[in-house]
Design a protein around this motif. Structure first.
Motif, mmCIF file in Angstrom:
data_model
loop_
_atom_site.group_PDB
_atom_site.id
_atom_site.type_symbol
_atom_site.label_atom_id
_atom_site.label_comp_id
_atom_site.label_asym_id
_atom_site.label_seq_id
_atom_site.Cartn_x
_atom_site.Cartn_y
_atom_site.Cartn_z
ATOM 1 N N GLU A 1 3.331 0.738 17.736
ATOM 2 C CA GLU A 1 2.269 -0.281 17.710
ATOM 3 C C GLU A 1 2.724 -1.540 16.983
ATOM 4 N N PHE A 2 3.345 -1.375 15.810
ATOM 5 C CA PHE A 2 3.809 -2.545 15.061
ATOM 6 C C PHE A 2 4.943 -3.255 15.798
ATOM 7 N N SER A 3 5.781 -2.457 16.488
ATOM 8 C CA SER A 3 6.872 -3.067 17.253
ATOM 9 C C SER A 3 6.325 -3.903 18.403
ATOM 10 N N LYS A 4 5.330 -3.376 19.117
ATOM 11 C CA LYS A 4 4.720 -4.121 20.223
ATOM 12 C C LYS A 4 4.074 -5.405 19.712
ATOM 13 N N GLU A 5 3.471 -5.325 18.525
ATOM 14 C CA GLU A 5 2.814 -6.494 17.957
ATOM 15 C C GLU A 5 3.835 -7.581 17.638
ATOM 16 N N LYS B 1 7.005 -11.076 11.778
ATOM 17 C CA LYS B 1 7.683 -9.906 12.330
ATOM 18 C C LYS B 1 7.543 -8.767 11.323
ATOM 19 N N PHE B 2 7.219 -7.594 11.812
ATOM 20 C CA PHE B 2 7.024 -6.456 10.920
ATOM 21 C C PHE B 2 8.344 -5.730 10.701
ATOM 22 N N ILE B 3 8.591 -5.353 9.458
ATOM 23 C CA ILE B 3 9.805 -4.628 9.089
ATOM 24 C C ILE B 3 9.440 -3.155 8.926
ATOM 25 N N LEU B 4 10.204 -2.283 9.549
ATOM 26 C CA LEU B 4 9.952 -0.852 9.466
ATOM 27 C C LEU B 4 10.110 -0.380 8.023
ATOM 28 N N PRO B 5 9.109 0.286 7.462
ATOM 29 C CA PRO B 5 9.217 0.770 6.074
ATOM 30 C C PRO B 5 10.327 1.806 5.943
ATOM 31 N N ASP B 6 10.952 1.818 4.780
ATOM 32 C CA ASP B 6 11.963 2.848 4.509
ATOM 33 C C ASP B 6 11.277 4.204 4.357
ATOM 34 N N LYS B 7 11.955 5.230 4.831
ATOM 35 C CA LYS B 7 11.445 6.582 4.648
ATOM 36 C C LYS B 7 12.240 7.240 3.537
ATOM 37 N N LEU B 8 11.583 7.476 2.399
ATOM 38 C CA LEU B 8 12.267 8.041 1.242
ATOM 39 C C LEU B 8 12.414 9.545 1.414
ATOM 40 N N ARG B 9 13.634 10.005 1.274
ATOM 41 C CA ARG B 9 13.880 11.444 1.304
ATOM 42 C C ARG B 9 13.778 11.995 -0.112
ATOM 43 N N LYS B 10 13.862 13.303 -0.205
ATOM 44 C CA LYS B 10 13.685 13.949 -1.498
ATOM 45 C C LYS B 10 14.700 13.426 -2.515
ATOM 46 N N SER B 11 15.928 13.198 -2.049
ATOM 47 C CA SER B 11 16.984 12.730 -2.954
ATOM 48 C C SER B 11 16.767 11.292 -3.413
ATOM 49 N N TYR C 1 -14.261 -1.049 7.838
ATOM 50 C CA TYR C 1 -13.861 -2.050 6.846
ATOM 51 C C TYR C 1 -12.532 -2.727 7.195
ATOM 52 N N ASN C 2 -12.020 -2.482 8.413
ATOM 53 C CA ASN C 2 -10.809 -3.140 8.899
ATOM 54 C C ASN C 2 -9.635 -2.948 7.929
ATOM 55 N N ILE C 3 -9.426 -1.702 7.514
ATOM 56 C CA ILE C 3 -8.374 -1.384 6.549
ATOM 57 C C ILE C 3 -7.047 -1.204 7.279
ATOM 58 N N CYS C 4 -6.079 -2.036 6.915
ATOM 59 C CA CYS C 4 -4.774 -1.972 7.570
ATOM 60 C C CYS C 4 -3.736 -2.628 6.662
ATOM 61 N N PHE C 5 -2.471 -2.327 6.892
ATOM 62 C CA PHE C 5 -1.391 -2.976 6.144
ATOM 63 C C PHE C 5 -1.444 -4.487 6.329
ATOM 64 N N THR C 6 -1.961 -4.929 7.468
ATOM 65 C CA THR C 6 -1.949 -6.359 7.801
ATOM 66 C C THR C 6 -3.190 -7.101 7.317
ATOM 67 N N THR C 7 -4.183 -6.374 6.777
ATOM 68 C CA THR C 7 -5.453 -7.039 6.430
ATOM 69 C C THR C 7 -5.842 -6.933 4.964
ATOM 70 N N VAL C 8 -5.444 -5.862 4.270
ATOM 71 C CA VAL C 8 -5.899 -5.683 2.892
ATOM 72 C C VAL C 8 -5.326 -6.774 2.001
ATOM 73 N N GLU D 1 -8.930 -8.177 13.485
ATOM 74 C CA GLU D 1 -8.823 -6.716 13.503
ATOM 75 C C GLU D 1 -7.367 -6.290 13.298
ATOM 76 N N GLY D 2 -7.180 -5.362 12.333
ATOM 77 C CA GLY D 2 -5.846 -4.881 12.025
ATOM 78 C C GLY D 2 -5.355 -3.875 13.058
ATOM 79 N N ILE D 3 -4.097 -3.504 12.906
ATOM 80 C CA ILE D 3 -3.480 -2.602 13.890
ATOM 81 C C ILE D 3 -4.015 -1.182 13.756
ATOM 82 N N LEU D 4 -4.173 -0.691 12.527
ATOM 83 C CA LEU D 4 -4.714 0.664 12.338
ATOM 84 C C LEU D 4 -6.109 0.800 12.947
ATOM 85 N N PRO D 5 -7.057 -0.096 12.625
ATOM 86 C CA PRO D 5 -8.380 0.011 13.248
ATOM 87 C C PRO D 5 -8.332 -0.087 14.769
ATOM 88 N N ARG D 6 -7.439 -0.927 15.278
ATOM 89 C CA ARG D 6 -7.366 -1.101 16.723
ATOM 90 C C ARG D 6 -6.855 0.166 17.417
#
Length: 590
Positions: free
Chosen positions: A232-236, A245-255, A307-314, A333-338
């Motif tokens: 969804e964020f990529s399409k946006e 442009k949205f940057i993909l969040p890092d995925k933290l591993r256990k280490s 409440y239109n809660i999204c990374f792009t709106t809060v 309207e944010g991406i999560l609500p949409r």
């Protein structure tokens, strides 16, 4: 241990002793039974190679089994490692020439073993009925194949302990019985996969999320949502509808995560990282007037939309950057609500089609589709509060639960303004003691409160979820009641139990039987409370005498617990009872 060649029963004897057949579930009337031969081989090494050769010849796309990943394939790999089987990669479709130990090492951690299994069956879809049953049947007490076959398929499937299997392998009749039992267990696993619609359901979930089908079959719920949101964020970003442009969040591993300091003692139980739903203190007691339950539909997904809660709106708090504020009402309207709105609308459309269709096959397909949409929508909030998710955002998860608490509290206040007796509330549900015994008046009271609540919100909706004619309210998240199953048929009652040992997985059968008798006396006997209590005391006195006199089967005392990792990986394994039992079992070679 291997049997000597002379001790193995002949194939001819097995064929004469019993007839082994297989049938496709759901098509028994049109699909004729197909007999298969029983092959006898002189050693385990030959048996493993025989299996690999058959897999290569059949070239299946899907492997179906119960505890396929954590049990069957893992055990096969362990035995292939011992026997030095060179063609082990024929379990999958990725050809590997190296020895098993070179590829997988010797690590015994749960993660390493799971990775080994995934690599070994690369190229084939793993349909593990154990993994899927845990997600699709959350109320089941026992997830063994025998228990699921009995509860879901209404069939009795044989099961054997390791010691019994060893004894059976030493006789011709024992091997014959074991082969027949294996056939019935295999057929039961296939029937269970069909019954739960695992293949079509996971296909729908994969189509919705855009991830890999084999990962969906492994129960990777958080990963599904990660893929869905990433798409969804990529399409946006690509569409050009936004200026950023949205940057993909890092995925933290256990280490990658901070660890506790040296000498810090860790335990398996951790406190919640933030406040969850609101749970009101219950007004304990036995209620014999109608209790009305109202429930918010998909509370957290609805709050995200409301409440239109999204990374792009809060909005980030300028004084405390770790805190965020609700977006302005005028915010786009944010991406999560949409995404949630789209899923809800699609599910509503599918359910509308279900009401009008009369084709059984199409109805089953639509039911699978709506369930996939429901599971996906309800999982989106979870990824915000799951620390191993790429989209883990604790401040946003806190915001959603805070709005949930506020919504429930405002509804309680509104009910009390209407002179309603609120006896309990939990996250998205409200229980009201109406003091009435006439169902139409109870429903009218609920409809009035529903109308007042729903007019305050745009997407949040509360509904009458149930009416109880009798309720025993003990404490938070613990109650039992007689519920009217269908409001059009008020005399048809079903018992509902929440949180009591009767429905818990980790209590023994003896406790379940005592609870069952007690609830039957209080809720289902029609006796006065004093008479019901007297009967319960007599029953418990007799039960205590049987326990002290050792008159009950040991099976009555068995407690069911499961391990989520190797016993050695538990920090408090020396004090946790079920982990201690696992260590003892390993000492006996189990």
């Amino acid at each position: 241990p291997e049997l000597p060649v002379t001790g193995a029963p002949s194939a001819e004897h097995l064929r004469k002793s019993s007839s082994f057949t297989v049938a496709c579930p759901g098509t028994r009337q049109t699909m004729p039974k197909v007999s298969f031969d029983v092959e006898c081989v002189p050693s385990e090494a030959v048996l493993l190679n025989f299996l690999l050769a058959k897999l290569q010849r059949l070239e299946p796309d899907i492997l179906i089994g119960h505890d396929l990943l954590g049990g069957i394939v893992e055990k096969l790999l362990a035995r292939m490692r011992v026997r030095g089987t060179s063609k082990w990669s024929r379990l999958g479709r990725l050809v590997r020439s190296k020895h098993l130990t070179e590829v997988f090492g010797t690590s015994k951690s749960m993660y390493a073993r799971a990775s080994s299994v995934s690599v070994a069956i690369s190229g084939r879809l793993p349909c593990d009925t154990y993994i899927q049953a845990r997600e699709l049947l959350p109320k089941a007490k026992d997830y063994s194949l025998a228990a699921l076959a009995e509860s879901e398929l209404k069939e009795i499937v044989p099961s054997f302990k390791s010691k019994a299997i060893s004894n059976m392998l030493s006789t011709v009749d024992g091997v014959t019985e074991l082969v027949g039992a294996s056939e019935r267990r295999t057929e039961a696993a296939l029937k269970l996969a069909v019954h739960l619609s695992i293949i079509p359901l996971t296909k729908q979930l994969t189509n919705l999320s855009g991830n890999v089908w084999s990962r969906t079959l492994r129960g990777m719920r958080a990963e599904r949502i990660e893929y869905l949101l990433s798409h969804e964020f990529s399409k946006e970003s690509v569409s050009g509808l936004v200026d950023v442009k949205f940057i993909l969040p890092d995925k933290l591993r256990k280490s990658d995560k901070p660890t506790t300091g040296a000498g810090t003692k860790t335990t398996s139980r951790r406190k919640a990282q933030y406040a969850g739903g609101l749970v009101l203190e219950p007004k304990r007691g036995l209620y014999d007037h109608h209790i009305l339950q109202l429930d918010f539909n998909s509370l957290y997904p609805s709050i995200i939309q409301e409440y239109n809660i999204c990374f792009t709106t809060v909005l980030q708090d300028s004084e405390e950057p770790a805190k965020i504020k609700l977006p302005e009402a005028s915010e786009k309207e944010g991406i999560l609500p949409r995404v949630l709105r789209r899923l809800v609308e699609q599910r509503r459309s599918v359910k509308s089609q279900m009401k009008s269709t009369k084709n059984p096959l199409l109805l089953k397909q639509l039911e699978t589709r709506q369930l996939a949409l429901k599971l996906t929508a309800n999982s989106i909030y979870g990824c915000l509060g799951f620390e191993n998710s790429r989209y883990f955002a604790q401040p946003m998860a806190e915001m959603v639960t805070a709005q949930g608490r506020d919504t429930l509290m405002k509804t309680v206040e509104l009910a009390r303004e209407k002179q309603m007796d609120v006896i309990y509330g939990d996250t998205d549900s409200l229980f009201i003691n109406t003091g009435l015994t006439e169902l139409p008046m109870v429903v009218a009271q609920g409809a009035d409160l529903k109308k007042e609540v729903n007019r305050r919100y745009r997407t949040l909706e509360i509904e009458i979820d149930g009416v109880y004619v009798k309720m025993l309210l003990l404490r938070k998240k613990k109650y039992a009641a007689m519920r009217i199953q269908n409001l059009r048929m008020p005399d048809h009652l079903v018992r509902e139990v929440k949180g009591l040992d009767l429905v818990r997985h980790d209590w023994c059968d003896l406790s379940h039987e005592a609870s069952e008798y007690s609830l039957q006396q209080i809720l289902g006997s029609g006796l006065r409370p004093d008479d019901a209590v007297a009967n319960i005391l007599d029953f418990l006195t007799q039960l205590a005498a049987k326990v002290r006199g050792n008159m009950l089967s040991l099976k009555k005392y068995i407690i069911t617990k499961s391990l989520t990792k190797m016993p050695e990986e538990y920090p408090d394994g020396t004090t946790t009872p079920h982990v201690k039992v696992a260590f003892r079992a390993k000492q006996f070679g189990k």
